[in-house]
Design an enzyme around this catalytic site. Structure first.
Site, PDB file in Angstrom:
ATOM      1  N   ARG A 125      -3.259  10.860  10.726  1.00  0.00           N
ATOM      2  CA  ARG A 125      -1.659  10.541  10.575  1.00  0.00           C
ATOM      3  C   ARG A 125      -0.905  11.517  10.895  1.00  0.00           C
ATOM      4  O   ARG A 125      -0.239  11.339   9.903  1.00  0.00           O
ATOM      5  CB  ARG A 125      -1.498   9.277   9.825  1.00  0.00           C
ATOM      6  CG  ARG A 125      -2.141   7.948   9.569  1.00  0.00           C
ATOM      7  CD  ARG A 125      -1.155   7.274  10.930  1.00  0.00           C
ATOM      8  NE  ARG A 125      -2.525   5.883  11.253  1.00  0.00           N
ATOM      9  CZ  ARG A 125      -2.192   4.697  10.273  1.00  0.00           C
ATOM     10  NH1 ARG A 125      -0.573   4.138   9.555  1.00  0.00           N
ATOM     11  NH2 ARG A 125      -2.446   3.611  10.744  1.00  0.00           N
ATOM     12  N   ARG A 171       4.662   8.573  11.442  1.00  0.00           N
ATOM     13  CA  ARG A 171       6.405   8.817  10.961  1.00  0.00           C
ATOM     14  C   ARG A 171       7.595   9.706  10.070  1.00  0.00           C
ATOM     15  O   ARG A 171       8.076  10.118  10.284  1.00  0.00           O
ATOM     16  CB  ARG A 171       6.133   7.599   9.984  1.00  0.00           C
ATOM     17  CG  ARG A 171       6.869   5.993  11.095  1.00  0.00           C
ATOM     18  CD  ARG A 171       6.350   4.959  10.258  1.00  0.00           C
ATOM     19  NE  ARG A 171       5.329   4.847   9.799  1.00  0.00           N
ATOM     20  CZ  ARG A 171       4.165   3.936   9.209  1.00  0.00           C
ATOM     21  NH1 ARG A 171       5.480   2.872   8.969  1.00  0.00           N
ATOM     22  NH2 ARG A 171       2.913   3.939   8.813  1.00  0.00           N
ATOM     23  N   ARG A 203       9.947   6.805  18.306  1.00  0.00           N
ATOM     24  CA  ARG A 203       9.450   5.494  17.882  1.00  0.00           C
ATOM     25  C   ARG A 203      11.445   4.969  18.158  1.00  0.00           C
ATOM     26  O   ARG A 203      11.338   3.553  18.071  1.00  0.00           O
ATOM     27  CB  ARG A 203       9.229   5.444  16.762  1.00  0.00           C
ATOM     28  CG  ARG A 203       8.909   4.167  16.381  1.00  0.00           C
ATOM     29  CD  ARG A 203       7.748   3.761  16.792  1.00  0.00           C
ATOM     30  NE  ARG A 203       6.829   2.104  16.219  1.00  0.00           N
ATOM     31  CZ  ARG A 203       8.210   1.152  15.721  1.00  0.00           C
ATOM     32  NH1 ARG A 203       9.277   0.969  16.494  1.00  0.00           N
ATOM     33  NH2 ARG A 203       7.637   0.322  15.199  1.00  0.00           N
ATOM     34  N   ASP A 239      -4.264   3.063  18.309  1.00  0.00           N
ATOM     35  CA  ASP A 239      -4.234   2.319  17.040  1.00  0.00           C
ATOM     36  C   ASP A 239      -5.922   1.462  16.552  1.00  0.00           C
ATOM     37  O   ASP A 239      -6.229   0.742  17.946  1.00  0.00           O
ATOM     38  CB  ASP A 239      -3.252   0.779  16.948  1.00  0.00           C
ATOM     39  CG  ASP A 239      -3.220   0.968  15.377  1.00  0.00           C
ATOM     40  OD1 ASP A 239      -2.979   1.388  14.756  1.00  0.00           O
ATOM     41  OD2 ASP A 239      -3.856  -0.309  15.373  1.00  0.00           O
ATOM     42  N   TYR A 257      -9.023  -7.506   9.695  1.00  0.00           N
ATOM     43  CA  TYR A 257      -7.532  -8.013  10.310  1.00  0.00           C
ATOM     44  C   TYR A 257      -7.759  -9.476  10.947  1.00  0.00           C
ATOM     45  O   TYR A 257      -6.690 -10.339  11.412  1.00  0.00           O
ATOM     46  CB  TYR A 257      -6.924  -6.882  11.475  1.00  0.00           C
ATOM     47  CG  TYR A 257      -6.766  -5.887  10.810  1.00  0.00           C
ATOM     48  CD1 TYR A 257      -5.189  -5.859  10.146  1.00  0.00           C
ATOM     49  CD2 TYR A 257      -6.922  -5.071  10.460  1.00  0.00           C
ATOM     50  CE1 TYR A 257      -4.734  -4.932   9.389  1.00  0.00           C
ATOM     51  CE2 TYR A 257      -6.728  -3.580   9.645  1.00  0.00           C
ATOM     52  CZ  TYR A 257      -5.182  -3.707   9.295  1.00  0.00           C
ATOM     53  OH  TYR A 257      -4.403  -2.968   8.380  1.00  0.00           O
TER      54      TYR A 257
END
Ligand code: CP3
Length: 344
Positions: A26, A30, A39, A75, A152
């Site tokens: 990562r 963010r 974003r 992702d 998931y």
């Protein structure tokens, strides 16, 4: 063009390097102002699908942090979208699948799709990123491991106890097997398409494997992770990453990979001994340590390097991804400390 002998790729092969290579999971995300700005203007899926934007997001941290590898901006859940499960990234809540898989019938209802054409935007990004990086650092491609993707698919979102996932393999082992075989097949193809487009190493994220008992991992997960790793184009290093798997390290090693990811819950020297010194390791700073002072960060970096003991085949990384509130200058201090303290 001759490919330079990048320290990251050399370490994957356990060759000696003049310093310990470092990158962060990562590293594009963010915690970076540049990412937050983009974003604010685009949805997450849009950032992944527009290869110019994905390229910019991938390359920016390489320049800003001075890391020794780039990781493709994408992702792990993108591969699930063409299966028709209704993938959505809702702001703040993380990813959601509107049509989760709960039964054998649901497994058989998953759409078949062409990995090369349906995910072509990913390979487009890989090509652009390689061009942009000009061989300064290698590019890592990646995919989710069959278990983490299955969790998931079945839970429909992140989970605490994985009740639906485990219930499927307890109560419908045949359906579980069909699901895992399908996932292993598409994941292997997906990684090889990334490699054909220019990815120089690949990481397999089994982020949630730590919820499993060793027996369940061995029976219901290991064969499929191994199938993915065995399918990867020969000669391309594979990093087998997981978290919370201190008690599963022997099985993780048996699943394969040239590099085994270690998280911060195990001392690096003990983790390395557990997987064996005939494999490279990646890790293992606690991501939360980056909230400490740069002086404290440096002493924790020193501790990990001491445990690696200059043995060839250590790639420095966090034990999991950079957290959103992490101060950027602390990340830079960490990267600088690894380079300075490991110089030999
Ligand atoms: O590492 C990198 O910089 C490359 C890009 C990357 C992302 N996700 C971008 C992302 C990688 C390698 C991933 C892997 C990933 N995605 C994993 C495995 C690693 C891990 O963290 O355990 C998992 C489980 C996912 C699934 C996922 N994607 C979750 C749970 C979330 C939401 C929560 C979170 O951590 O952000 C995402 C969204 C996501 N993937 C973001 C980014 C930058 C944030 C999206 C946003 O801007 O809102």
């Amino acid at each position: 063009m001759a490919t330079p002998n990048h320290p990251f790729l050399a370490a994957c092969r356990r060759e000696p390097t003049s310093f310990t290579p470092v990158w962060l999971m990562r590293q594009a995300g963010r915690y970076m102002e540049e990412y937050r700005k983009l974003r604010a203007q685009h949805g997450f899926l849009e950032l992944c699908k527009k290869s110019d934007l994905a390229t910019e997001i991938t390359v920016t941290p390489v320049e800003k942090l001075g890391v020794d590898a780039a990781i493709l901006f994408a992702d792990i859940l993108l591969i699930l979208e063409p299966m028709g499960v209704g993938l959505e990234y809702s702001k703040g809540d993380g990813p959601v699948l509107h049509h989760p898989v709960r039964s054998g019938k649901d497994v058989d209802g998953l759409k078949e799709f062409n990995v090369e054409t349906e995910l072509s935007y990913v390979y487009e990004s890989v090509k652009k990123i390689r061009k942009e990086l000009k061989n300064k650092v290698p590019l890592i491609g990646f995919a989710g491991a069959p278990f983490t993707l299955a969790s998931y698919l079945i839970e429909g979102a992140g989970s605490r106890n994985y009740v639906h996932t485990k219930r499927l393999f307890y109560s419908a082992p045949e359906a579980w097997k069909r699901l895992m075989e399908r996932l292993a097949k598409v994941i292997g193809e997906y990684l090889n398409c990334q490699i054909a487009a220019g990815a120089q190493a690949v990481q397999i994220f089994d982020s949630w494997a730590g919820c499993l008992t060793p027996n369940d991992y061995e029976q219901f997960v290991q064969p499929y992770t191994k199938a993915v790793i065995d399918a990867v184009t020969p000669g391309v290093p594979v990093i087998n990453f997981s978290t919370g798997t201190t008690g599963l390290l022997k099985n993780i090693r048996a699943a394969g990979g040239d590099v085994i990811g270690l998280d911060w819950r195990v001392n690096l020297d003990e983790g390395w001994a557990a997987v064996g010194h005939d494999v490279a390791v990646q890790g293992n700073l606690d991501p939360v340590a980056l909230f400490a002072s740069p002086k404290e960060i440096k002493s924790r970096v020193a501790e990990i390097l001491k445990r690696a003991a200059g043995r060839p085949g250590h790639i420095f990384n966090l034990g999991h991804g950079v957290l959103p509130e992490t101060p950027v200058d602390h990340v830079i201090a960490m990267v600088d400390a690894v380079h300075e303290l490991s110089a030999r």
